[in-house]
Write an enzyme that holds these catalytic residues in place. Structure first.
Site, PDB file in Angstrom:
ATOM      1  N   ASP A  70      -0.357   5.111   1.122  1.00 44.11           N
ATOM      2  CA  ASP A  70      -0.544   6.053   2.321  1.00 44.11           C
ATOM      3  C   ASP A  70      -0.337   5.194   3.602  1.00 44.11           C
ATOM      4  OD1 ASP A  70      -0.938   8.350   0.730  1.00 44.11           O
ATOM      5  OD2 ASP A  70      -2.970   7.662   0.376  1.00 44.11           O
ATOM      6  N   ASP A  75       0.844  -1.246   0.046  1.00 44.91           N
ATOM      7  CA  ASP A  75       0.021   0.013   0.050  1.00 44.91           C
ATOM      8  C   ASP A  75       0.885   1.110  -0.017  1.00 44.91           C
ATOM      9  OD1 ASP A  75      -2.338   1.577   0.526  1.00 44.91           O
ATOM     10  OD2 ASP A  75      -1.737   1.661   2.374  1.00 44.91           O
TER      11      ASP A  75
END
Length: 242
Positions: A11, A9
């Site tokens: 953020d 991922d």
């Protein structure tokens, strides 16, 4: 062919902030944009936020600088160095509900872009006014995920694509933090590993699933506070399997 697939991922996983919040630092949104978006519609909310920033005179070059200077999460530089040393063993992809403009800017600034075979993120571009624009990634039927992106669907289709190219991974590793990382982690096999950031929504959802429906979350779970812990786990794995 690489032995392992490592999925990141962006953020609050690869970088230590939510990049959508970072582009607003020091700016107060007008009242209509301060209201929490309806469930599943965060992408449309960010489309309106970026349009408002453009109207305030914020141009893509300024936003690029914000993305480039996002801090990496603790231990991520060490993890990326480890992966760079073992590039022949690990295939890296990134799946993010941010936007491809910001993700590419940060990876480029960090010197990490060549490590990633594929970036999956919401499309972004510059319109005739010079504003940064945002779109949805795709449509899907997953009831758990936001309207614009199901990371589980993306990961499943990627694995099918690579299998069609005669690439079968011995193990899949998923490093994430958010609620939308729970869906792709849920398709992992018993031989795979989920690395949820400790105390974040992905971690809590996995714990709830393990308590309420034992045995239905199949992957091994290795929570982390520093990505050095991820690198250490992978190093020990290589010692056993390679």
């Amino acid at each position: 062919a690489p032995l392992f697939l490592l999925v990141f991922d962006f953020d609050e996983t690869l970088v230590d902030e939510n990049s959508d919040d970072s582009v607003l630092r020091g700016r107060a949104l007008p009242e209509p944009l301060r209201r929490p978006p309806a469930a599943g519609s965060y992408n449309r909310h960010m489309q309106r936020v970026l349009a408002w920033l453009g109207e305030q005179g914020v141009r893509p070059a300024e936003l690029r600088t914000v993305y480039e200077t996002l801090p990496l999460s603790p231990g991520v530089p060490e993890l990326l160095r480890f992966l760079s040393k073992h590039r022949q063993l690990f295939e890296l992809v990134l799946i993010s509900d941010a936007n491809v403009f910001g993700v590419e800017a940060k990876l480029g600034a960090a010197g990490a872009r060549p490590l990633f075979r594929k970036i999956f993120s919401n499309p972004a571009g510059v319109d005739r006014r010079g504003f940064l624009t945002l779109g949805p990634y795709h449509s899907h039927k997953c009831p758990r995920c936001p309207d614009n992106m199901c990371k589980g669907k993306i990961l499943r289709e990627y694995l099918e694509e690579r299998a069609g190219e005669d690439v079968e991974f011995r193990r899949v590793f998923y490093v994430g933090d958010g609620a939308n990382d729970f869906c792709p982690a849920g398709i992992l096999r018993e031989t795979d590993v989920a690395f949820p950031r400790k105390g974040y929504p992905m971690h809590r959802l996995i714990q709830e699933r393990q308590e309420e429906q034992p045995g239905t979350f199949r992957a091994a779970v290795v929570p982390w506070e520093s990505a050095v812990e991820v690198a250490r786990y992978l190093q020990e794995l290589l010692g056993r399997e390679c």
